[in-house]
Enzyme design. Structure first.
Site, PDB file in Angstrom:
ATOM      1  N   THR A 113       1.973   3.518  -6.561  1.00 22.36           N
ATOM      2  CA  THR A 113       2.429   3.912  -5.188  1.00 22.36           C
ATOM      3  C   THR A 113       1.614   5.334  -5.021  1.00 22.36           C
ATOM      4  O   THR A 113       0.911   5.684  -6.000  1.00 22.36           O
ATOM      5  CB  THR A 113       3.800   4.053  -5.356  1.00 22.36           C
ATOM      6  OG1 THR A 113       4.177   4.455  -4.141  1.00 22.36           O
ATOM      7  CG2 THR A 113       4.508   5.095  -6.148  1.00 22.36           C
ATOM      8  N   VAL A 137       0.831  -1.074  -0.200  1.00 22.21           N
ATOM      9  CA  VAL A 137       0.163   0.126   0.065  1.00 22.21           C
ATOM     10  C   VAL A 137       0.947   1.387  -0.048  1.00 22.21           C
ATOM     11  O   VAL A 137       1.780   1.364   0.950  1.00 22.21           O
ATOM     12  CB  VAL A 137      -0.956  -0.063   1.260  1.00 22.21           C
ATOM     13  CG1 VAL A 137      -1.850   1.377   1.181  1.00 22.21           C
ATOM     14  CG2 VAL A 137      -1.898  -0.926   1.355  1.00 22.21           C
ATOM     15  N   CYS A 138       0.353   2.273  -0.757  1.00 24.57           N
ATOM     16  CA  CYS A 138       1.226   3.511  -0.957  1.00 24.57           C
ATOM     17  C   CYS A 138       2.890   3.296  -1.076  1.00 24.57           C
ATOM     18  O   CYS A 138       3.249   2.535  -2.188  1.00 24.57           O
ATOM     19  CB  CYS A 138       0.907   4.104   0.457  1.00 24.57           C
ATOM     20  SG  CYS A 138       1.335   5.997   0.282  1.00 24.57           S
ATOM     21  N   THR A 139       3.665   4.029  -0.251  1.00 29.49           N
ATOM     22  CA  THR A 139       4.971   3.810  -0.547  1.00 29.49           C
ATOM     23  C   THR A 139       5.605   2.539  -0.038  1.00 29.49           C
ATOM     24  O   THR A 139       6.682   2.133  -0.047  1.00 29.49           O
ATOM     25  CB  THR A 139       5.870   5.076   0.126  1.00 29.49           C
ATOM     26  OG1 THR A 139       5.513   5.173   1.363  1.00 29.49           O
ATOM     27  CG2 THR A 139       5.532   6.185  -0.695  1.00 29.49           C
TER      28      THR A 139
END
Length: 200
Positions: free
Chosen positions: A125, A105-107
């Site tokens: 990202t 998830v995300c970075t």
């Protein structure tokens, strides 16, 4: 039975793992509690997350059940700190090879890239870090995508996109009707009060 493992570390973004945790937990509840969820960290000490929340891990990297799903959240810890931690990257590489699904998830995609599972793959990202991740090489960043599936690697943009990707994943594992039931149980029907492109 599905076993979900969520890696946590200092400066992880809270909702990046708490959102999917809610999805996985609701899924298990609707399946009669047959699934298990475990928070995994390098040590059993409290983890201090990005917004200051303190979280207690359940198990350590060396002591956890076999996982069907491994989820890696984002945050500064995933982008800046943990990619240079060989204990975590080695564990992540080894564990990812034994799971059915790896999710970032995300970075969290930065940590998955450093550890290997995202190398040579298509990933999503956080929009603010797409260029930075692309510049690391050996990865294709899909821009403006809520989530991206590349074989058994699932990556998403940040925060709420992690919930979306987790719902997709439980649908993939347990069926679309089940995922719809999970979404309804959670009352997850986004209706933002302010539109990003609303004219001033």
């Amino acid at each position: 039975m599905t076993t979900y493992g969520v890696l946590i570390f200092d400066e992880a973004e809270e909702l990046d793992f708490a959102g999917p945790w809610e999805v996985f937990g609701a899924s298990s509840l609707l399946r009669g509690g047959v699934d298990s969820l475990v928070l995994i960290a390098e040590r059993l000490d409290p983890v201090r997350c990005s917004r200051g929340m303190r979280v207690l891990p359940d198990r350590t990297l060396d002591d956890h059940p076999d996982l069907d799903v491994l989820l890696v959240p984002g945050g500064r810890g995933a982008r800046v700190v943990q990619p240079d931690n060989p204990v975590v990257t080695t564990w992540l590489s080894r564990t990812a090879a034994r799971t059915d699904w790896v999710a970032g998830v995300c970075t969290g995609a930065f940590l998955l890239h450093a550890a290997g599972p995202a190398r040579g793959r298509r990933v999503a990202t956080h929009h603010a870090y797409e260029d930075e991740l692309q510049a690391r090489g050996d990865v294709t960043v899909v821009r403006d995508a809520r989530y991206v599936v590349d074989d058994t690697l699932l990556t998403s943009q940040g925060v709420s996109a992690g919930i979306d990707s987790a719902l997709w994943l439980v649908g993939r594992i347990h069926g679309r009707d089940h995922a719809r039931d999970v979404r309804r149980y959670m009352q997850y029907d986004p209706a933002p009060p302010y539109l990003a492109d609303e004219p001033l």
